[in-house]
Design an enzyme around this catalytic site. Structure first.
Site, PDB file in Angstrom:
ATOM      1  N   ASP A  57      49.080  31.706  27.730  1.00  0.00           N
ATOM      2  CA  ASP A  57      48.286  30.824  28.590  1.00  0.00           C
ATOM      3  C   ASP A  57      48.085  31.630  29.867  1.00  0.00           C
ATOM      4  O   ASP A  57      49.064  31.993  30.535  1.00  0.00           O
ATOM      5  CB  ASP A  57      49.070  29.526  28.861  1.00  0.00           C
ATOM      6  CG  ASP A  57      48.309  28.582  29.771  1.00  0.00           C
ATOM      7  OD1 ASP A  57      47.529  29.058  30.620  1.00  0.00           O
ATOM      8  OD2 ASP A  57      48.504  27.364  29.648  1.00  0.00           O
ATOM      9  N   ASN A  76      39.039  37.313  29.276  1.00  0.00           N
ATOM     10  CA  ASN A  76      37.954  36.548  28.654  1.00  0.00           C
ATOM     11  C   ASN A  76      38.140  35.032  28.794  1.00  0.00           C
ATOM     12  O   ASN A  76      37.182  34.294  28.985  1.00  0.00           O
ATOM     13  CB  ASN A  76      37.890  36.954  27.166  1.00  0.00           C
ATOM     14  CG  ASN A  76      37.073  35.999  26.341  1.00  0.00           C
ATOM     15  OD1 ASN A  76      35.857  35.941  26.449  1.00  0.00           O
ATOM     16  ND2 ASN A  76      37.757  35.198  25.509  1.00  0.00           N
ATOM     17  N   SER A 106      32.694  37.767  33.686  1.00  0.00           N
ATOM     18  CA  SER A 106      32.193  36.862  34.729  1.00  0.00           C
ATOM     19  C   SER A 106      31.095  36.023  34.087  1.00  0.00           C
ATOM     20  O   SER A 106      31.286  35.453  33.009  1.00  0.00           O
ATOM     21  CB  SER A 106      31.700  37.694  35.915  1.00  0.00           C
ATOM     22  OG  SER A 106      31.116  36.894  36.898  1.00  0.00           O
ATOM     23  N   TYR A 155      32.803  26.221  38.818  1.00  0.00           N
ATOM     24  CA  TYR A 155      32.759  27.355  37.878  1.00  0.00           C
ATOM     25  C   TYR A 155      32.255  28.605  38.607  1.00  0.00           C
ATOM     26  O   TYR A 155      32.837  29.674  38.522  1.00  0.00           O
ATOM     27  CB  TYR A 155      31.843  26.986  36.701  1.00  0.00           C
ATOM     28  CG  TYR A 155      31.694  28.032  35.629  1.00  0.00           C
ATOM     29  CD1 TYR A 155      32.710  28.241  34.688  1.00  0.00           C
ATOM     30  CD2 TYR A 155      30.532  28.790  35.522  1.00  0.00           C
ATOM     31  CE1 TYR A 155      32.556  29.196  33.672  1.00  0.00           C
ATOM     32  CE2 TYR A 155      30.382  29.734  34.511  1.00  0.00           C
ATOM     33  CZ  TYR A 155      31.394  29.929  33.586  1.00  0.00           C
ATOM     34  OH  TYR A 155      31.237  30.861  32.584  1.00  0.00           O
ATOM     35  N   LYS A 183      33.872  32.293  39.440  1.00  0.00           N
ATOM     36  CA  LYS A 183      33.282  33.562  38.991  1.00  0.00           C
ATOM     37  C   LYS A 183      32.919  34.465  40.188  1.00  0.00           C
ATOM     38  O   LYS A 183      33.056  35.673  40.104  1.00  0.00           O
ATOM     39  CB  LYS A 183      32.052  33.308  38.112  1.00  0.00           C
ATOM     40  CG  LYS A 183      32.372  32.608  36.787  1.00  0.00           C
ATOM     41  CD  LYS A 183      33.290  33.413  35.872  1.00  0.00           C
ATOM     42  CE  LYS A 183      33.409  32.804  34.484  1.00  0.00           C
ATOM     43  NZ  LYS A 183      34.346  33.551  33.611  1.00  0.00           N
TER      44      LYS A 183
HETATM   45  N1  LIG Z   1      29.272  31.278  26.380  1.00  0.00           N
HETATM   46  C1  LIG Z   1      28.530  31.500  27.442  1.00  0.00           C
HETATM   47  O1  LIG Z   1      27.341  31.152  27.495  1.00  0.00           O
HETATM   48  C2  LIG Z   1      29.113  32.203  28.613  1.00  0.00           C
HETATM   49  C3  LIG Z   1      28.252  32.581  29.650  1.00  0.00           C
HETATM   50  C4  LIG Z   1      28.754  33.248  30.748  1.00  0.00           C
HETATM   51  C5  LIG Z   1      30.092  33.553  30.801  1.00  0.00           C
HETATM   52  N2  LIG Z   1      30.922  33.166  29.782  1.00  0.00           N
HETATM   53  C6  LIG Z   1      32.342  33.513  29.890  1.00  0.00           C
HETATM   54  O2  LIG Z   1      32.753  34.097  28.673  1.00  0.00           O
HETATM   55  C7  LIG Z   1      34.159  33.915  28.512  1.00  0.00           C
HETATM   56  C8  LIG Z   1      34.461  33.386  27.135  1.00  0.00           C
HETATM   57  O3  LIG Z   1      33.945  32.076  27.032  1.00  0.00           O
HETATM   58  P1  LIG Z   1      33.373  31.502  25.678  1.00  0.00           P
HETATM   59  O4  LIG Z   1      31.941  31.318  25.878  1.00  0.00           O
HETATM   60  O5  LIG Z   1      33.852  32.296  24.539  1.00  0.00           O
HETATM   61  O6  LIG Z   1      34.058  30.056  25.717  1.00  0.00           O
HETATM   62  P2  LIG Z   1      34.844  29.242  24.600  1.00  0.00           P
HETATM   63  O7  LIG Z   1      34.174  29.378  23.285  1.00  0.00           O
HETATM   64  O8  LIG Z   1      34.980  27.886  25.186  1.00  0.00           O
HETATM   65  O9  LIG Z   1      36.264  29.938  24.533  1.00  0.00           O
HETATM   66  C9  LIG Z   1      37.106  29.857  25.644  1.00  0.00           C
HETATM   67  C10 LIG Z   1      38.424  30.488  25.270  1.00  0.00           C
HETATM   68  O10 LIG Z   1      39.271  30.477  26.426  1.00  0.00           O
HETATM   69  C11 LIG Z   1      40.533  29.962  26.042  1.00  0.00           C
HETATM   70  N3  LIG Z   1      41.266  29.353  27.148  1.00  0.00           N
HETATM   71  C12 LIG Z   1      40.913  28.324  27.957  1.00  0.00           C
HETATM   72  N4  LIG Z   1      41.889  28.099  28.857  1.00  0.00           N
HETATM   73  C13 LIG Z   1      42.885  29.007  28.600  1.00  0.00           C
HETATM   74  C14 LIG Z   1      44.137  29.283  29.174  1.00  0.00           C
HETATM   75  N5  LIG Z   1      44.619  28.587  30.205  1.00  0.00           N
HETATM   76  N6  LIG Z   1      44.884  30.301  28.662  1.00  0.00           N
HETATM   77  C15 LIG Z   1      44.420  31.023  27.613  1.00  0.00           C
HETATM   78  N7  LIG Z   1      43.259  30.792  27.001  1.00  0.00           N
HETATM   79  C16 LIG Z   1      42.495  29.801  27.502  1.00  0.00           C
HETATM   80  C17 LIG Z   1      40.220  28.944  24.948  1.00  0.00           C
HETATM   81  O11 LIG Z   1      41.387  28.721  24.189  1.00  0.00           O
HETATM   82  P3  LIG Z   1      41.896  27.247  23.761  1.00  0.00           P
HETATM   83  O12 LIG Z   1      41.474  27.113  22.330  1.00  0.00           O
HETATM   84  O13 LIG Z   1      43.373  27.319  23.959  1.00  0.00           O
HETATM   85  O14 LIG Z   1      41.233  26.247  24.671  1.00  0.00           O
HETATM   86  C18 LIG Z   1      39.149  29.712  24.178  1.00  0.00           C
HETATM   87  O15 LIG Z   1      39.733  30.641  23.301  1.00  0.00           O
HETATM   88  C19 LIG Z   1      34.573  32.983  29.647  1.00  0.00           C
HETATM   89  O16 LIG Z   1      35.103  33.757  30.704  1.00  0.00           O
HETATM   90  C20 LIG Z   1      33.276  32.336  30.072  1.00  0.00           C
HETATM   91  O17 LIG Z   1      33.303  31.882  31.407  1.00  0.00           O
HETATM   92  C21 LIG Z   1      30.466  32.498  28.703  1.00  0.00           C
END
Ligand SMILES: NC(=O)c1ccc[n+]([C@@H]2O[C@H](COP(=O)([O-])OP(=O)(O)OC[C@H]3O[C@@H](n4cnc5c(N)ncnc54)[C@H](OP(=O)(O)O)[C@@H]3O)[C@@H](O)[C@H]2O)c1
Length: 280
Positions: free
Chosen positions: A57, A84, A135, A149, A153
């Site tokens: 975590d 990530n 980010s 958010y 970032k």
């Molecule tokens: N998808 C987009 O459009 C987008 C755009 C810009 C930036 N991002 C960035 O990309 C990164 C990945 O996001 P994603 O899109 O893949 O989101 P996602 O599908 O919601 O996955 C988020 C991941 O973070 C984990 N997480 C949340 N809180 C945590 C904690 N306290 N400790 C450890 N793990 C934790 C979740 O695990 P659990 O299963 O335990 O919740 C999940 O594996 C993030 O930094 C996000 O801000 C995403």
């Protein structure tokens, strides 16, 4: 960088983290895939020879130290850290509770700091390493409904930019990644928490925003598997970039940010530049 490095990835049980872990394994790297729930991480990635799954975590210093120790015990080193893991507290600033704002900052700003602090001594000893922090476009400019958010970032960006200079002398590269919209689980109920403190004045705007964000789930243009491949390439460069913009939508946001800042500079250039003491 050759293809036999050790990658430690946070949030590898869902979303982008899974794609990054799979891409790194496929490229021949060793992977320490971490998450709050190790069962989901193991299930999402599947079995692989060079894979270690560890509980982490990102808000826990104890977990971070333990994960780093486990990684070094198994693979002797950590070459690439991918910060990530994150979540999304969506809502207007006034409608988010302070508890929600703190939770956002805790996960997506303080979390990466905690994990990086645990990894840095290993990288300094090695005199090499890559710290890659994910980010967002929302780390380049802010959008309404995204204040908490975006604050996390923007904080991540400021911290990373200073860190880049501080750790470069030890042979450690740091890269900021700014993704646009990618089709992960970020906009699902598991990762998005809406503001908890409704204020009537915002009813109409809130309804529009909720409609937008809920409709965006599953329709994002970016493919996280392609982003993962891009990260493998970028991390492999002889001179990795300080920033990588990910996605055509993010490129256009970044261009808009540059042009707006240039306009803001030009509008008050004379006044802005006239604030020094007069020469005696
Ligand atoms: N998808 C987009 O459009 C987008 C755009 C810009 C930036 N991002 C960035 O990309 C990164 C990945 O996001 P994603 O899109 O893949 O989101 P996602 O599908 O919601 O996955 C988020 C991941 O973070 C984990 N997480 C949340 N809180 C945590 C904690 N306290 N400790 C450890 N793990 C934790 C979740 O695990 P659990 O299963 O335990 O919740 C999940 O594996 C993030 O930094 C996000 O801000 C995403």
């Amino acid at each position: 960088m050759d293809n036999n490095k050790v990658w430690l990835i946070t949030g590898a049980g869902r979303g982008m983290g899974v794609d990054i872990a799979k891409a790194a394994l496929k490229a021949g790297h060793k992977v320490v895939a971490t998450g709050r729930n190790t069962e989901s991480v193991a299930k999402a990635i599947g079995k692989a020879e060079n894979l270690l799954v560890v509980k982490l975590d990102v808000t826990s210093e104890v977990d971070s130290e333990a994960a780093v120790n486990a990684a070094v015990k198994k693979f002797d080193r950590i070459d690439v850290l991918i910060n990530n893991a994150a979540n999304f507290y969506a809502g207007f600033f006034e409608e988010l509770t302070m508890d929600q704002i703190e939770k956002q900052l805790q996960t997506s700003l303080i979390g990466p700091m905690i994990v990086t602090r645990a990894v840095l001594p290993v990288m300094r000893r090695q005199k090499s390493g890559h710290i890659i922090s994910i980010s967002s476009s929302a780390g380049l400019t802010s959008f309404d409904f995204c204040s908490a958010y975006s604050a996390s970032k923007f904080g991540l960006e400021g911290w990373m930019q200073a860190l880049q200079k501080e750790v470069a002398p030890f042979g450690i590269y740091s890269i900021i990644v700014n993704p646009g919209f990618f089709r992960t689980e970020l906009l699902t109920e598991q990762s998005t928490n809406y503001a908890d403190k409704p204020i009537e004045d915002y009813n109409e705007q809130r309804a529009q925003q909720m409609q937008f964000w809920k409709a965006a789930n599953g329709q994002q243009s970016g493919d996280p598997a392609k982003l993962a491949q891009a990260l493998i390439k970028v991390a492999n460069e002889d001179q990795p970039p300080l920033r990588f913009i990910a996605g055509a939508d993010a490129v256009s946001t970044a261009e808009q940010v540059v042009s707006t800042l240039q306009q803001q500079i030009n509008t008050y250039r004379e006044l802005s530049s006239s604030l020094n003491y007069n020469k005696a």
